[in-house]
Every structure is written in structure tokens, then in C-alpha cells.
Motif scaffolding. Structure first.
Motif, mmCIF file in Angstrom:
data_model
loop_
_atom_site.group_PDB
_atom_site.id
_atom_site.type_symbol
_atom_site.label_atom_id
_atom_site.label_comp_id
_atom_site.label_asym_id
_atom_site.label_seq_id
_atom_site.Cartn_x
_atom_site.Cartn_y
_atom_site.Cartn_z
ATOM 1 N N SER A 41 0.860 -1.192 0.000
ATOM 2 C CA SER A 41 0.000 0.000 0.000
ATOM 3 C C SER A 41 0.889 1.233 0.000
ATOM 4 C CB SER A 41 -0.841 0.081 1.267
ATOM 5 O OG SER A 41 -1.520 -1.083 1.530
ATOM 6 N N ALA A 42 0.243 2.380 -0.079
ATOM 7 C CA ALA A 42 0.960 3.647 0.006
ATOM 8 C C ALA A 42 1.504 3.838 1.417
ATOM 9 C CB ALA A 42 0.017 4.781 -0.363
ATOM 10 N N GLY A 44 2.288 5.023 5.033
ATOM 11 C CA GLY A 44 1.617 5.760 6.124
ATOM 12 C C GLY A 44 0.294 6.374 5.710
ATOM 13 N N THR A 47 -2.258 8.228 1.303
ATOM 14 C CA THR A 47 -3.528 8.308 0.564
ATOM 15 C C THR A 47 -4.407 9.426 1.127
ATOM 16 O OG1 THR A 47 -3.327 5.943 0.165
ATOM 17 C CG2 THR A 47 -5.449 6.925 -0.321
HETATM 18 MG MG MG Z 1 -3.405 2.920 3.341
#
Ligand code: MG
Ligand code: ASP
Length: 404
Positions: A41-42, A44, A47
Motif C-alpha cells: 500500500s501507500a 503511512g 492516501t
Molecule cells: Mg493505506
């Protein structure tokens, strides 16, 4: 030895140190002789920060452009993780969602995966690369980027595991597994060794935010066993699968959901067709309804009460006010002070007395029940939010054997 899919969430890759930590987990797995596909995921709060940036410029930005923006978060993490893996002396290849073969439908912001064409992933694996894939994203039929909805990279990982018949699908997060209740709030909460897909789905919808709902649905559909475990401590986590040993646990979890609003329509005519009109209208506007309660008719009228999510409450009332049969009727909304508390367990299907025991625990704590709903594997009550934490602890402790 086999193919292992590992997914790491935003907190697990939040900074350079965490990225290196993930690179060590991944390369250890590879060094044991496995092929490894990593989904990330991105970093920290990236997003959320990107969403804020968009709002500063245009709060009503089109969903296509939002996806173009949000997909960039994962691009950063895959490149950084691949670099970290290289630094440890292993070969890595990062791939964006489209490069990894993710085709989705065109619903920007909550696209559904249609197919994963895993040729490129397989090619990179055959070149002895650890493959690092951007979660949460794909490409639609117009060759535009799409995202899968918040928390969507869990689903990306399960989709790859399903498409490639992976031997394991590990979802690493910042907790060490699925607990019987939120361990920060309930002292006697214990970690579960295993839980069924259906139980996990109920807990996920009810607010136990460990796994994304769609990922569990997909895992159930393709029979992918998911292992939820911590990226920070190396110890066994929780397996999510079709069937599990019942042991002595009738109830597998207790949880609360405060994203609830209660709407009551007072004094509706006691004639056939009213419920149909009300809920048909709400359904036509895609408003999801949870608990429904209808009072016994008296003096030709009755009351109908239902719950929906907080963000739907305003729209629901507007829609209902348009209904001819409800004109001049009082519609009460409580979107502030109600919380839903639930217990979940596949075992309750075959055991009587579970509801009574839950209500007893609430009574002993002087907690009033406003609404009740049950399904085969779940019992929910709507109560005053101020009692919510106490209620979760009380019902949890009534069912879960004390192991501490
Ligand atoms: Mg996230
Ligand atoms: N980065 C995306 C989000 O924050 C996807 C994910 O974390 O799974 O929602």
C-alpha cells in the motif's frame, strides 16, 4: 517451498526503517527457497494526504482524476521497497497494477477486479526477481487508471494469490492477528488462531478493521487461505479459512460500530404496502438498511424504525419526505448517540441460549437495548453510544474464556 504472496499495509512501509524491515521479511522468505510476490500500500497516511491535496484545489474533482492521483501513492512504495530489496543483495522488480495485469471495471474510486493476467509476474519470477506489485489499482477498458476503494490492496494480494494458486497469502499489518475484541479496549481479548470467512466478513463489516471486506469475499470465493500477521513481530498470526475447529468458543468476537444512524417514522398507516414503499424507495437510491423494527399496529397506525450508516442518514430522510404516504408524518433521526454492538460466531447457529446470555450481560451492566437483530452467526443490539465500550467488554467476557 512454493509461491508466497505477502502484502504490507501503509503503516508497515511508513518510513525508510519500516521499508527496510519489510525488505528483510521478504528476502528471508525468498532465501528459504520460495518465489515471492509482494503487494504494498501507500506509505503511512499518503492516501489521506493526497485526498487533502485534491480538496485544496477542487473538492468536487472528477473520480477519474482522483484515481490518477491516488494511484501515485503505491507507485512510491513499490519503487522504494524494490530499492531496499536490492540493497540487501537480492533482485527485485516493481510493477504498477496495470503492469502486473490488473484489469478492472470502470467504476473509478471503487473499481472491481475483472481479471489478473499474471504473465508478466510469472516472467519476472522466472528471472529470479522478487516481484513488488502496487496494490489498490488497475486499468479499465479505456486504459485509464482505477483504484479499488480504500483498503483495496488486501484485495489485490488475494487476487494474485487466487490467480497464481499461491501456496500462501500473508497479509502483514500493524497488529499481530485477529482478536476476539479490540485489545486496546477489552483487557481479556485474545488472539484467534483461526476464524472462518463468514465470521471474518461479519467482523469486518461490523468495524473490526483488520482486513478489507472485499478481500475476504474474494478469498472465500476462490478458497484462498489468508494469514493475518504482524510486520513488526515475527510470530504466528490468524488464519482466515472456510472451516475451523470449534473448540470451546461459541462466539468468536465482540465488536462495535458507531457509524450508525437510527431513523423512525412515527404513525404510518397500518395498511399493506407501506414497508414496500419505504424500503423500495430507499433501495432505489442505493441506501443500505441494516436493522428494521416495526411496531404492532394500534389505532390504525404503526411506527417503523430502521438503521443505516451515518453518511446515508440525511439522504434517507430527504428521500422519505418525497413519499406521498409519509407526507405530514414525523421522521426522527438519531445519528449521534447510537452504536451497534455485536457478537459473531459460527457456533451459535447450533447452540440455543446465546442471545439470552448476551442480553443478560447487558442487563447486569444496566445497559438498555433499543433494537435487536439476529442472523445465523451474529446477534446485534443498538444501544446508547455512551455505553458502547462497557457493552462490548461485558458481552465479550460473558462468552470468551478468560485465558489471562
Ligand atoms: Mg493505506
Ligand atoms: N493506500 C490505499 C488506502 O489507504 C489502499 C490500501 O491501503 O490498501 O486506502
Amino acid at each position: 517451498m512454493g509461491l508466497i504472496v505477502q502484502k504490507f499495509g501503509g503503516s508497515s512501509v511508513a518510513n525508510a526503517e519500516r521499508v527496510m524491515n519489510v525488505a528483510r521479511i521478504v528476502t528471508d522468505t525468498y532465501a528459504q527457497g520460495n518465489d515471492v510476490v509482494v503487494v504494498v500500500s501507500a506509505q503511512g497516511d499518503t492516501t489521506d494526504d493526497l485526498i487533502e491535496k485534491a480538496k485544496e484545489i477542487n473538492p468536487d474533482a472528477s473520480k477519474r482524476e482522483m484515481d490518477m492521483l491516488l494511484a501515485s501513492g503505491e507507485q512510491i512504495s513499490i519503487a522504494l521497497l524494490a530499492m531496499a530489496i536490492e540493497k540487501l543483495g537480492y533482485r527485485a522488480c516493481s510493477l504498477l497494477g496495470w503492469q502486473a495485469g490488473f484489469s478492472t471495471n470502470s467504476v473509478y474510486g471503487s473499481a472491481r477486479i475483472k481479471k489478473v493476467n499474471t504473465e508478466r509476474i510469472s516472467l519476472e519470477l522466472s528471472k529470479k526477481n522478487i516481484v513488488v506489485v502496487a496494490g489498490f489499482q488497475g486499468l479499465n477498458k479505456y486504459d485509464d487508471l482505477t483504484t479499488l476503494g480504500r483498503g483495496g490492496s488486501d484485495t489485490s494480494a488475494v487476487a494474485i494469490a487466487a490467480a497464481m494458486h499461491a501456496d500462501r497469502c500473508q497479509i502483514y499489518t500493524d497488529v499481530d492477528g485477529v482478536y476476539t475484541a479490540d485489545p486496546r479496549k477489552v483487557k481479556k481479548a485474545v488472539k484467534l488462531n483461526e476464524i472462518t470467512y463468514d465470521e471474518m466478513l461479519e467482523l469486518a463489516t461490523l468495524g473490526a478493521q483488520v482486513l478489507n471486506n472485499r478481500s475476504v469475499e474474494m478469498a472465500k470465493k476462490y478458497n484462498v487461505v489468508i494469514e493475518v500477521l504482524s510486520s513488526l513481530e515475527r510470530k504466528p498470526g490468524t488464519f482466515v479459512k472456510e472451516t475451523v475447529k470449534m473448540e470451546k468458543m461459541l462466539v468468536r468476537g465482540a465488536t462495535k460500530d458507531s457509524n450508525v444512524a437510527r431513523i423512525s417514522i412515527i404513525g404510518v398507516p397500518n395498511v399493506p404496502g407501506i414497508a414496500y414503499k419505504i424500503f423500495g424507495k430507499l433501495a432505489s437510491k442505493n441506501i443500505n438498511i441494516d436493522i428494521i423494527l416495526q411496531s404492532v399496529g394500534r389505532n390504525d397506525t404503526k411506527d417503523i424504525t430502521f438503521t443505516t450508516s451515518k453518511d446515508n442518514a440525511k439522504l434517507a430522510v430527504e428521500v422519505l419526505q418525497e413519499l406521498e404516504v409519509l407526507s405530514n408524518l414525523k421522521i426522527e433521526v438519531d445519528a449521534e448517540t447510537v452504536t451497534k454492538v455485536s457478537i459473531v460466531g459460527a457456533g451459535m447457529e447450533t447452540h440455543p441460549g446465546v442471545a439470552a446470555k448476551m442480553f443478560e450481560a447487558l442487563f447486569e451492566n444496566d445497559i438498555n437495548i433499543q433494537m435487536i437483530s439476529t442472523s445465523e452467526i451474529k446477534i446485534s443490539v443498538l444501544i446508547d453510544s455512551k455505553d458502547a465500550d462497557k457493552a462490548v467488554e461485558a458481552v465479550h467476557d460473558a462468552f470468551i474464556p478468560d485465558e489471562k
